[in-house]
Scaffold this active site. Structure first.
Site, short mmCIF file in Angstrom:
data_model
loop_
_atom_site.label_atom_id
_atom_site.label_comp_id
_atom_site.label_asym_id
_atom_site.label_seq_id
_atom_site.Cartn_x
_atom_site.Cartn_y
_atom_site.Cartn_z
CE LYS A 103 -4.07 -2.12 0.27
NZ LYS A 103 -5.11 -2.01 -0.76
CD GLU A 125 -10.19 3.81 0.63
OE1 GLU A 125 -10.17 5.05 0.52
OE2 GLU A 125 -9.41 3.07 0.00
CB SER A 386 -0.10 -7.96 -1.19
OG SER A 386 -0.95 -8.79 -0.42
C1 LIG Z 1 -1.67 -7.01 2.58
C2 LIG Z 1 -2.79 -6.64 1.67
N1 LIG Z 1 -2.89 -7.28 0.51
C3 LIG Z 1 -3.89 -7.00 -0.33
C4 LIG Z 1 -4.85 -6.09 -0.02
C5 LIG Z 1 -5.96 -5.87 -0.99
O1 LIG Z 1 -5.80 -4.69 -1.72
P1 LIG Z 1 -5.51 -4.72 -3.24
O2 LIG Z 1 -6.41 -5.72 -3.87
O3 LIG Z 1 -5.78 -3.34 -3.66
O4 LIG Z 1 -4.09 -5.08 -3.47
C6 LIG Z 1 -4.78 -5.40 1.18
C7 LIG Z 1 -5.77 -4.39 1.55
O5 LIG Z 1 -5.86 -3.94 2.64
C8 LIG Z 1 -3.71 -5.69 2.06
O6 LIG Z 1 -3.59 -5.08 3.23
#
Ligand SMILES: Cc1ncc(COP(=O)(O)O)c(C=O)c1O
Ligand SMILES: Cc1ncc(COP(=O)(O)O)c(C=O)c1O
Lengths: 400, 259, 400, 259
Positions: A103, A125, A386
């Protein structure tokens, strides 16, 4: 030059590029906002276009990402899990980015933009709290204020992140409406923005929202895919992985990852929560300023998503994902909560990495697909991890 | 048709709002509104995610949906009813897109609606619905806000039908302590644009009209006011049609005297 | 060649080098273990000497640190705090290392060594839980078992880390004796080791313990100082910072950092918790296998340390720090809990970094010394931010 | 001196242990030990961090310290006492280093101690204390373990005074279910080394001697046994000198019969 273009499959030409002034990704995207926000969105779009074309802005951002965030993040071969699964699994380590998830890539981009636009406050948000923490972090770093909207239910299940935001000096506003999760936090952030467009910048946390957000956030996240592409080129005999896998909530980590590989033969797989599969199970609709694929009932009411991962607890998906799905360029699959928990623990115990439950969705699909043969033996798989699982530790412990 | 009716009224206009299907006998509130001097009535088709609404109308939407209200049930409740004033539907674009603009507008028309407001559909995205509404004989009123730049305001004035909804303040629907000063300026700009385009579509001032004084003040510049949350709040608090109608009547009087 | 040697001040010759077969740092160090552990320590010493001289071992470790841990960690200029303090503050970001602190550098080194020695299980003591998490992580990654001893009191105040270890598959053994903190966990780990030397490797978490641990752990942590030295050379006009500051519990992050600068004119500052200041307030003594400076009462009983930071809640200090203090090559200072909390929040709100409470000790001293003029205006300061504050968030919130 | 006394005993040796200052009248337990047939007594000087002790002796150390016991108070309690058997102090090196080896050994001697055991002081670090103890007439007994390699065992045998403490198992002090098989081998190796060096210092087997059977078995190979936790456990559980002495007497008998 022409030979390079010829190598790309026809359907891919023009995929994951600038969606034009109306922010259209095929049938999806656009800008479905109340009139009071149109000018604000226009202003953001213009500022982003100008900044993104400015080498100085890109340098500042790259500098922050290197010095403050720790980019490039490594590409870690998952040796033990690969051996168990009979594939070649590479993890793009966004869990190692400052604040613990991808993020921050997007947030620093938008926060720099906000400064450039003369805004003094960020609004955001948040679901899992990672975007909120990233926003609070960027605000502190650049001397801005931050107001973060978070569903009450998410505040409970991601309490440590609420604390982190507050320690960073951000105001966290509990949202008590609807499902009290990300969907409602997003609604509330948009409502709030209407009243403060002059001083505040709305820092959207995924590839969702009105134009230019889905495009802009994808561009700020493409650093994941661009880095990974180079790293794979160095790491893999074929130069490009056979599969590129990422979890999809709104879809920003997936979009950023896919952006690096959309012009390659890699198969792109977005993994959604079974209970929040906007792309895999949604229908065309409009919410939060964009047209895309949403979970809804027979009457057109948006239904609540249900996922163990707060960050995937969103009933829709970014418009570009709906488009990639329509084109057949990416495939969207789902995994169940129980598989996710198992996958998180398995990754922890084979590779010493406790993933965020969001990221564990991608791991869960890889495990399942390797077992079922859907992933052929020896396949090379790039998986974007992620975020880290610190925020989810108590959830995991309860279920172990 | 709304425009003609409004012009015929010969007074400052009052358009009360109610969330469709909010209570069992919700239609009785509409009758009371007419009794109290409404010139038209805005009926909300409740949506799960009312992103431009404040807490009161959010609560009303949730309550209506919790009762099992759907677009279809609201239309059915209104079927065959003739209140003598135009009905204007308001809802979010997802519900329009769900049926498709053509079917949606046809259903509205069949249920006796004359107009439609879709707050999350700005001009730029409205083309398809403008066409469909026009074809179905539904007047799609567009919103204008205090931050809308001049050329765009002209387009909105030109393409809005029935009336123009002047969103007077930067914020969501809901009760407020005062009426925003910028609102009069917006209304003046809108009227100037409308005059330029040769039409005299009324400009209704909405958002935040809470007291009779607000209503009187706002209707000085505007052709009338839209009152929503102040009424819905009373309904949610248990006031019956008579009581809510009574309150609306004080607004009517304030407008008529103050104007 | 000779000119380089001449440039080094005389007293520094031979400082922070191999302490010889008896592991002596001046009067400190040594190997005060019961006879049943002597052979085990000898074996570790021999294995380490051999491994450390082996380019292949060093390559494997460097590889793990790059691919898995995300090294090098960045050197982040603390722009806003620097401006407020009138100095030039650079943060060495160990908080960005995988698992959230510098502990992983050492643990991966020792875990690789354990594998080389044919051991199948790691034993560790932990205070804040960071070393325990790092050990659990390394064990998972290399397919070893892990048993971590942790004081009951620390298990309470660092509960998330207990969960993390368990999710990673480690066994966490509560220690109920004494102060129920790091000191007792260390005693218990040593007791346990006596019975299992053949299968288990004792993975000590700081520059403490019997020879070769203080030396070995410093060597595994010198990657911090070596990296920082190079980064400072690129970042600072003078090439070398005026001050090098790190918090000191046992002293591993400080030792690793100092090792990179001991041969430069930089002043070395170790910051201890006022309630756990082994170097600043201790007396010569022997505990946990080494001779150093310990807090003790008039009868020679070791007294309990008291710090808000579990990782600094140790009554002693690594022997090499006692030696550097005796030599005057490093200075050891103390800060109070209340300054630490303030410093943590201040760093969070100026730089968007929530530091571990341990690391916040170093920040607190810099803030105080800049205010008092002890740090002259414009001074350049390298501060090792040893870990991230996620584990301490609830403590911080309670005090805010 | 201890060595001579031991040789004079003409039987397998029994050295019970007690944590000094454990209870109010702790010296009474020592008298009971003599009564029960102890050949020497090991008195622990309690330390805050007894890293080589198991739960029982840890608990005893904590309890003694909580009572305000110090090295000085233990020595004072023993002052002028003549139990008729040698007293051997045991403690951790920090307490030795605190006073400095010379002063520490002198104080021991003045309090009537004949020997000293420091479990966390291996041969390699013992030089200074060996010298100081020698000078003060205190016999410093060294520990040998089952994993000590041969050349080192020879050195230990040579430099140990009074007796050699054979740590029979890999572990901390405390009660065990059985006596380790490796212990007999260790004792044999030690005795061989001692024979080579021309001395016949006794080898006492310690750690884990819990029952009379253990004691009997262990003293077959060794010259005797040291019994600690099994006695301390009883003291901690509230048994008086007579009861604890009674238990020690059963060990004495088992040793004498079994040997
Ligand atoms: C670690 C992590 N991965 C994925 C996501 C999902 O977001 P996005 O689909 O935008 O990557 C989030 C959202 O809070 C997150 O904290
Ligand atoms: C973040 C952090 N910093 C510092 C320390 C103290 O250890 P050392 O003094 O060995 O660096 C710890 C120990 O747990 C820690 O977790």
């Amino acid at each position: 030059m022409s030979s390079i273009t010829e190598v790309l499959p026809r359907t891919r030409a023009g995929v994951m590029v600038d969606p034009g002034p109306r922010g259209r990704f095929g049938d999806h995207g656009g800008r479905y906002v109340p009139e009071p926000l149109v000018a604000a969105c226009d202003e953001v779009a213009a500022a982003f276009a100008e900044a993104w074309a400015d080498a100085g802005f890109r340098r500042s951002l790259a500098n922050l990402l290197a010095l403050h965030v720790g980019r490039p993040t490594p590409l870690t071969p998952a040796w033990r899990l690969s051996a168990e699964l009979g594939i070649d699994l590479l993890l793009k380590r966004e869990d190692l980015a400052h604040t613990g998830s991808h993020k921050i890539n997007n947030v620093l981009g938008q926060a720099l933009l906000a400064t450039r636009m003369g805004r003094t406050r960020l609004i955001a948000e948040t679901g899992a709290g990672m975007h909120g923490v990233a926003t609070a972090t960027a605000a502190a770093l650049l001397g801005l204020e931050a107001t973060v909207f978070m569903g009450e239910r998410d505040m409970e299940r991601q309490a440590p992140n609420v604390f982190r935001m507050r320690v960073l000096g951000a105001e966290v506003v509990p949202v008590r409406s609807g499902s009290r999760t990300l969907k409602d936090a997003t609604s509330q952030a948009m409502r709030h923005w209407v009243g403060v467009v002059d001083e505040a910048y709305y820092c959207v946390g995924s590839v969702i929202g009105p134009h230019p957000y889905p495009y802009m956030v994808r561009e700020f996240q493409r650093v994941i895919g661009d880095e990974a592409r180079g790293q794979c080129a160095a790491e893999l005999p074929t130069g490009v992985p056979d599969y590129v896998v990422a979890c999809v909530g709104g879809g920003s980590n997936a979009a950023g990852t896919f952006a690096g590989f959309v012009g390659t033969p890699a198969r792109l797989i977005g993994v959604e929560a079974a209970g929040g599969a906007g792309a895999a199970s949604g229908r065309a609709g409009v919410l939060h300023g964009f047209r895309s694929s949403f979970l809804q009932d027979g009457d057109g009411q948006i239904t609540e998503a249900h996922s163990i991962a707060a960050g995937l607890d969103y009933p829709g998906v970014g418009p570009e994902h709906a488009h990639l799905r329509d084109l057949g360029r990416a495939r969207y699959v789902t995994v169940e909560d129980s598989e996710v928990v198992e996958a998180a623990v398995r990754l922890a115990r084979t590779e010493g990495i406790v993933p965020a439950l969001e990221s564990a969705h991608a791991v869960a699909w890889v495990i399942r697909a390797a077992a079922s043969g859907e992933l052929p033996p020896g396949a090379s798989v790039l998986l974007t991890l992620s975020g880290r699982g610190d925020k989810d530790i108590s959830t995991l412990m309860e279920l172990l | 048709m709304i425009e003609a009716r409004f012009r015929a009224a010969g007074r400052k206009l009052l358009m009360p709002y109610l969330t469709g299907g909010l209570t069992d006998g919700w239609v009785e509130y509409l009758r009371a509104f007419v009794e109290a001097g409404a010139d038209a009535i805005e009926v909300g088709l409740p949506f799960s995610d009312p992103t431009l609404d404040g807490p009161t109308i959010q609560e009303a939407s949730d309550a209506a949906l919790a009762r099992g209200t759907t677009v279809r049930s609201v239309l059915a409740d209104l079927n065959g009813l003739d209140l003598g004033v135009p009905l204007v539907a308001s809802t979010y674009y997802n519900l329009v897109a769900h049926d498709g603009p053509e079917r949606f507008c046809a259903a509205l028309r069949d249920a006796g609606f004359a107009g439609l407001i879709v707050p999350d559909l700005p001009l730029d995205e409205a083309g398809e619905l403008i066409t469909a509404a026009g074809a179905a004989g539904i007047e799609l009123a567009l919103l204008a806000s205090v931050v809308t730049p001049a050329p765009r305001l002209a387009l909105i004035a030109e393409r809005s039908r029935g009336f123009v909804y002047a969103v007077s303040l930067m914020g969501t629907t809901g009760e407020r302590h005062e009426v925003d000063a910028a609102s009069a300026a917006l209304v003046e700009r809108l009227k100037a644009e409308l005059a330029k385009s040769g039409t005299a579509r009324p400009v209704l001032h909405g958002f935040g009209i809470t007291t009779p004084e607000h209503a009187a003040r706002a209707s000085r510049a505007a052709d009338g006011v839209i009152v929503g949350a102040a009424l819905v709040r009373r309904v949610l608090d248990g006031a019956g049609p008579e009581e809510v109608g009574g309150y609306l009547a004080t607004m009517r009087r304030a407008i008529d005297q103050g104007a």
